[in-house]
Design an enzyme around this catalytic site. Structure first.
Site, short mmCIF file in Angstrom:
data_model
loop_
_atom_site.label_atom_id
_atom_site.label_comp_id
_atom_site.label_asym_id
_atom_site.label_seq_id
_atom_site.Cartn_x
_atom_site.Cartn_y
_atom_site.Cartn_z
CE1 TYR A 72 -4.35 -1.04 -0.34
CE2 TYR A 72 -3.45 -2.91 0.86
CZ TYR A 72 -4.45 -2.34 0.08
OH TYR A 72 -5.54 -3.07 -0.29
CD GLN A 106 -16.70 0.72 -7.78
OE1 GLN A 106 -16.69 -0.47 -7.55
NE2 GLN A 106 -16.89 1.21 -8.99
CG ASN A 107 -11.19 5.03 -8.59
OD1 ASN A 107 -11.50 3.85 -8.69
ND2 ASN A 107 -11.18 5.86 -9.62
CG ASP A 109 -7.14 7.35 -7.67
OD1 ASP A 109 -7.87 8.32 -7.40
OD2 ASP A 109 -7.28 6.65 -8.70
CG HIS A 124 -14.30 0.37 -2.26
ND1 HIS A 124 -14.21 -0.18 -3.52
CD2 HIS A 124 -15.48 -0.07 -1.74
CE1 HIS A 124 -15.30 -0.92 -3.75
NE2 HIS A 124 -16.08 -0.86 -2.70
CB CYS A 157 -3.67 2.76 21.54
SG CYS A 157 -4.02 1.84 20.03
C1 BV8 Z 1 -18.83 -6.20 1.96
C2 BV8 Z 1 -10.09 -1.00 -1.92
C3 BV8 Z 1 -20.30 -6.68 3.79
C4 BV8 Z 1 -8.75 -1.40 -1.54
C5 BV8 Z 1 -11.49 -2.72 -2.96
C6 BV8 Z 1 -22.59 -9.90 -3.44
C7 BV8 Z 1 -22.36 -10.81 -4.45
C8 BV8 Z 1 -21.09 -11.36 -4.61
C9 BV8 Z 1 -20.05 -11.01 -3.76
C10 BV8 Z 1 -20.29 -10.10 -2.77
C11 BV8 Z 1 -21.55 -9.57 -2.63
N1 BV8 Z 1 -21.50 -8.68 -1.58
C12 BV8 Z 1 -20.26 -8.64 -1.08
C13 BV8 Z 1 -19.49 -9.51 -1.78
C14 BV8 Z 1 -18.05 -9.76 -1.51
C15 BV8 Z 1 -17.15 -8.69 -2.03
C16 BV8 Z 1 -17.34 -8.61 -3.55
O1 BV8 Z 1 -18.07 -7.83 -4.09
N2 BV8 Z 1 -16.61 -9.45 -4.26
C17 BV8 Z 1 -16.70 -9.47 -5.73
C18 BV8 Z 1 -15.31 -9.35 -6.30
C19 BV8 Z 1 -17.46 -10.68 -6.13
N3 BV8 Z 1 -17.42 -7.39 -1.42
C20 BV8 Z 1 -16.88 -7.03 -0.25
O2 BV8 Z 1 -16.15 -7.78 0.39
C21 BV8 Z 1 -17.23 -5.66 0.25
N4 BV8 Z 1 -17.66 -5.67 1.59
O3 BV8 Z 1 -19.58 -6.72 1.18
O4 BV8 Z 1 -19.12 -6.06 3.30
C22 BV8 Z 1 -19.96 -7.89 4.60
C23 BV8 Z 1 -18.86 -7.90 5.40
C24 BV8 Z 1 -18.56 -9.04 6.16
C25 BV8 Z 1 -19.38 -10.15 6.05
C26 BV8 Z 1 -20.49 -10.10 5.23
C27 BV8 Z 1 -20.78 -8.96 4.49
C28 BV8 Z 1 -16.02 -4.77 0.26
C29 BV8 Z 1 -15.43 -4.60 -1.10
C30 BV8 Z 1 -14.29 -3.58 -1.10
C31 BV8 Z 1 -13.08 -4.14 -1.73
N5 BV8 Z 1 -12.07 -3.09 -1.86
N6 BV8 Z 1 -10.56 -1.80 -3.00
C32 BV8 Z 1 -7.74 -1.37 -2.60
O5 BV8 Z 1 -7.90 -0.65 -3.60
O6 BV8 Z 1 -6.71 -2.04 -2.39
S1 BV8 Z 1 -11.98 -3.51 -4.42
C33 BV8 Z 1 -11.38 -3.07 -5.92
O7 BV8 Z 1 -12.49 -3.23 -6.80
C34 BV8 Z 1 -10.96 -1.72 -6.31
O8 BV8 Z 1 -10.18 -1.07 -5.40
C35 BV8 Z 1 -12.22 -0.97 -6.62
O9 BV8 Z 1 -12.53 -0.21 -5.51
C36 BV8 Z 1 -13.22 -2.07 -6.84
C37 BV8 Z 1 -13.98 -1.97 -8.11
O10 BV8 Z 1 -13.17 -2.20 -9.23
P1 BV8 Z 1 -13.26 -1.24 -10.46
O11 BV8 Z 1 -12.98 0.10 -10.00
O12 BV8 Z 1 -14.52 -1.50 -11.17
O13 BV8 Z 1 -12.01 -1.74 -11.34
P2 BV8 Z 1 -11.93 -2.94 -12.39
O14 BV8 Z 1 -10.50 -3.18 -12.67
O15 BV8 Z 1 -12.74 -4.09 -11.99
O16 BV8 Z 1 -12.61 -2.34 -13.70
C38 BV8 Z 1 -12.02 -1.28 -14.43
C39 BV8 Z 1 -12.91 -0.95 -15.60
O17 BV8 Z 1 -12.37 0.17 -16.25
C40 BV8 Z 1 -13.01 -2.07 -16.64
O18 BV8 Z 1 -14.37 -2.34 -16.90
C41 BV8 Z 1 -12.31 -1.50 -17.88
O19 BV8 Z 1 -12.91 -1.91 -19.10
C42 BV8 Z 1 -12.50 -0.02 -17.65
N7 BV8 Z 1 -11.50 0.84 -18.30
C43 BV8 Z 1 -10.19 0.58 -18.60
N8 BV8 Z 1 -9.62 1.68 -19.13
C44 BV8 Z 1 -10.56 2.64 -19.17
C45 BV8 Z 1 -11.75 2.12 -18.64
N9 BV8 Z 1 -12.88 2.83 -18.56
C46 BV8 Z 1 -12.84 4.12 -18.97
N10 BV8 Z 1 -11.72 4.70 -19.48
C47 BV8 Z 1 -10.56 4.00 -19.58
N11 BV8 Z 1 -9.45 4.59 -20.08
ZN ZN Z 2 -4.48 3.31 18.29
#
Ligand code: BV8
Ligand code: ZN
Length: 260
Positions: A72, A106-107, A109, A124, A157
């Site tokens: 990170y 969701q970013n 940055d 996020h 702490c």
């Molecule tokens: C939670 C932060 C409750 C840190 C990130 C329901 C169904 C299935 C699964 C789940 C569900 N509910 C929850 C889940 C589980 C999980 C989840 O969703 N999993 C998925 C993968 C199936 N969710 C969680 O765990 C969430 N919490 O639900 O809590 C809970 C808690 C405990 C017990 C029970 C319930 C928390 C999720 C947070 C994860 N954190 N990031 C870090 O960055 O290190 S996730 C990560 O993905 C990213 O950081 C970002 O925030 C997120 C989304 O991704 P995108 O931004 O969409 O990026 P991606 O690469 O996927 O897509 C990019 C797109 O850009 C592409 O489509 C591409 O074509 C396009 N592109 C490319 N170039 C361009 C462009 N578009 C425009 N212009 C360009 N030039």
């Molecule tokens: Zn502390």
């Protein structure tokens, strides 16, 4: 003959956009791609280089705090070293275009803020801050990384500092999610930019907006699970499509609302 325009908008949609009062823009990693930051799920994306369960979960931090902290710290350095691109700059202008505009990202940055957006809802979390995993006290990431680049610094702490992002399996900040949910449910236009729309609950905001009757616009070179529900799909990089869309809206507003 002049070249055909790359994008087009029907007169109906153009008028609907210019008349909209409540608008939400929802962004993902793709919006920062043209700034030089990797997306997550594309070919060569972050999750093809490393496994999310090894670095972006609370379990990973407990098992390998140094490895997670260093990863990170490096992402923080990279995000700090790049600049906002025309897509971020265009979205910053939207605050002035619509009476009620919410930017939901969701970013982690910080590029929307650096482009001038005043209060993006960061679903996020953020790389800009570190917080204690025991007491929640916060410290700027820049300071924490400078003080301890190789391992998470200790809080007064005795807890460990971690990046203030939301890992998989963690709940999203309740106040931020509530505001984003309300904005999505009530908006007239929902513009999804640069997200694969696969991470929940964030992607559920698109469903909510559609259920509330909003018109969906998608900006993404690749299709997503929501593409067929979009009234308009701009299949292009956000840095090209958003400045174009912004000019179209500004021109139409100037034509229809000359006093504003
Ligand atoms: C939670 C932060 C409750 C840190 C990130 C329901 C169904 C299935 C699964 C789940 C569900 N509910 C929850 C889940 C589980 C999980 C989840 O969703 N999993 C998925 C993968 C199936 N969710 C969680 O765990 C969430 N919490 O639900 O809590 C809970 C808690 C405990 C017990 C029970 C319930 C928390 C999720 C947070 C994860 N954190 N990031 C870090 O960055 O290190 S996730 C990560 O993905 C990213 O950081 C970002 O925030 C997120 C989304 O991704 P995108 O931004 O969409 O990026 P991606 O690469 O996927 O897509 C990019 C797109 O850009 C592409 O489509 C591409 O074509 C396009 N592109 C490319 N170039 C361009 C462009 N578009 C425009 N212009 C360009 N030039
Ligand atoms: Zn502390």
């Amino acid at each position: 003959m002049p070249p055909a325009p790359a994008f087009s908008l029907t007169p109906d949609l153009r008028a609907r956009l210019a008349a909209a009062r409540a608008v939400v823009a929802f962004t993902g990693a793709g919006v920062s791609k043209e700034s030089g930051l990797d997306t997550f799920r594309d070919v060569g994306g972050v999750w093809q280089q490393v496994r999310p369960e090894d670095l972006a979960t609370p379990q990973a931090f407990r098992r390998h705090p140094e490895r997670v902290w260093q990863w990170y710290a490096e992402r923080f350095r990279r995000a700090s070293a790049v600049a906002p691109n025309p897509a971020h700059l265009a979205l910053a202008r939207w605050e002035r275009l619509f009476p009620s505009f919410r930017l939901v990202t969701q970013n982690v940055d910080g590029l929307h803020q650096r482009a001038g957006s005043s209060a993006p809802l960061e679903l996020h979390g953020t790389l800009a801050w570190a917080r204690c995993d025991a007491c929640g006290r916060r410290r700027p990431m820049a300071e924490a990384v400078a003080a301890s680049p190789g391992a998470p610094p200790l809080c007064s702490c005795r807890g460990r500092l971690r990046p203030a992002v939301v890992w998989f399996g963690e709940v999203l900040p309740e106040d931020v999610l509530t505001e984003a949910t309300e904005a999505a449910a009530w908006c007239e236009v929902f513009v999804s930019v640069g997200t694969s729309a696969t991470v929940y609950p964030a992607a559920g905001l698109i469903d909510l907006a559609l259920q509330g009757g909003a018109c969906l616009i998608e900006v993404n070179p690749e299709p997503t699970p929501f593409s067929r529900l979009a009234a308009l799909r701009l299949a292009a990089p956000a840095g090209e499509a958003l400045p174009w869309l912004t000019r179209e809206i500004e021109e139409e507003i100037a034509r229809c609302r000359p006093s504003t």
